[in-house]
Design an enzyme around this catalytic site. Structure first.
Site, short mmCIF file in Angstrom:
data_model
loop_
_atom_site.label_atom_id
_atom_site.label_comp_id
_atom_site.label_asym_id
_atom_site.label_seq_id
_atom_site.Cartn_x
_atom_site.Cartn_y
_atom_site.Cartn_z
N SER A 151 0.86 -1.20 0.00
CA SER A 151 0.00 0.00 0.00
C SER A 151 0.89 1.24 0.00
CB SER A 151 -0.86 -0.02 1.28
OG SER A 151 -1.49 1.22 1.50
N TYR A 164 -3.39 -0.53 10.09
CA TYR A 164 -3.29 -0.76 8.64
C TYR A 164 -1.89 -0.39 8.15
CZ TYR A 164 -4.56 -0.75 3.69
OH TYR A 164 -4.63 -1.03 2.35
#
Ligand code: NAP
Length: 239
Positions: free
Chosen positions: A131, A144
């Site tokens: 990500s 996250y």
């Protein structure tokens, strides 16, 4: 057609987190290029998968589910770890933090560990999904970002560890992609505006954009690539 349509003929692929969003696009793309694909999700999904893709349910955060899944999985050429969750605003709670890590990071490690012996006979490859938050912090998403930073580091370590078996391990790091996971951001102009204005290519990415990069990493064109974290972000990271 970006690749020859039989580039993955006779190849066997497993894609987790593939019942919707980016994972479904990856599963469909690999299948369209000739692979026999098993897609894994918590349920049978939203109907995004093409009819030729086989669907299995498993929770990647549960060791028992992964053991059961791999009992009927034979040799593999391609494994894509796409299962992921985000709990924006709730991740400072240690219980939520643990849950996100269990899916995004430990789940990825579990699947890689289970897949290694299946990939070895075919000199297969793994693609993990990192990500932008593998590189940046996020005040609302400490779990996250920690998990995706971990996925990037895990990818490098497994690339080193699995090279002896001829298995390549890479990751793609998607930028801002229009999927259910980012629906809240897309719907809020005060959040989507800054994202779009920082993205040099000036649009949200699509699941297909990510699927094409994953497909590339699985082709012989990437035969000398391992341990790479490949951004697919419309230039966001360098802006
Ligand atoms: P999504 O639309 O929410 O899809 C997530 C997928 O993961 C679904 O198929 C879901 O299955 C599955 N999943 C969730 N928890 C699972 C579990 N415990 N075990 C097995 N499968 C599970 O998300 P997405 O946007 O496509 O994201 C896919 C991946 O890309 C994630 O790893 C995400 O972190 C990463 N990513 C996304 C973006 C973005 O902008 N969208 C950017 C960077 C990275 P069910 O549908 O059955 O629940």
């Amino acid at each position: 057609m970006t690749f020859s349509k039989d580039v993955f003929q006779d190849k066997r692929a497993l894609v987790t987190g593939a019942t919707q969003g980016i994972g479904a696009a990856i599963a469909n793309r690999l299948a369209a290029l000739g692979a026999h694909v098993t897609a894994v999700g918590l349920d049978h999904g939203d109907g995004s998968l093409d009819p030729g893709v086989q669907v299995r349910t498993a929770d990647v955060s549960r060791g028992q589910d992964i053991d059961t899944l791999f009992q009927d999985i034979g040799e593999l050429d391609i494994v894509v770890n796409c299962a992921g969750i985000i709990r924006r605003g709730a991740e400072h709670d240690p219980a939520v933090f643990e849950q996100v890590l269990a899916v995004n990071l430990t789940g990825t490690m579990r699947v890689c560990t289970a897949a290694r012996e299946r990939l070895k006979p075919r000199s297969g490859c793994i693609v993990n999904i990192a990500s932008m938050l593998s590189f940046f912090g996020g005040s609302l998403v400490p779990a996250y970002s920690a998990s995706k930073g971990g996925v990037a580091q895990l990818t490098k370590s497994l690339a080193l560890a699995y090279a002896v078996d001829g298995i390549r391990v890479n990751a793609v790091a998607p930028g801002w992609i229009a999927t259910p996971l980012t629906q809240a951001l897309q719907d809020d102009p005060t959040r989507s505006g800054p994202i779009l204005s920082r993205t040099p290519l000036g649009r949200w990415g699509t699941p297909k954009d990510v699927a094409e990069a994953v497909a590339f990493l699985c082709t012989p064109a990437a035969a000398f690539m391992t341990g790479v974290i490949l951004p697919v972000d419309g230039g966001y990271l360098v802006a």
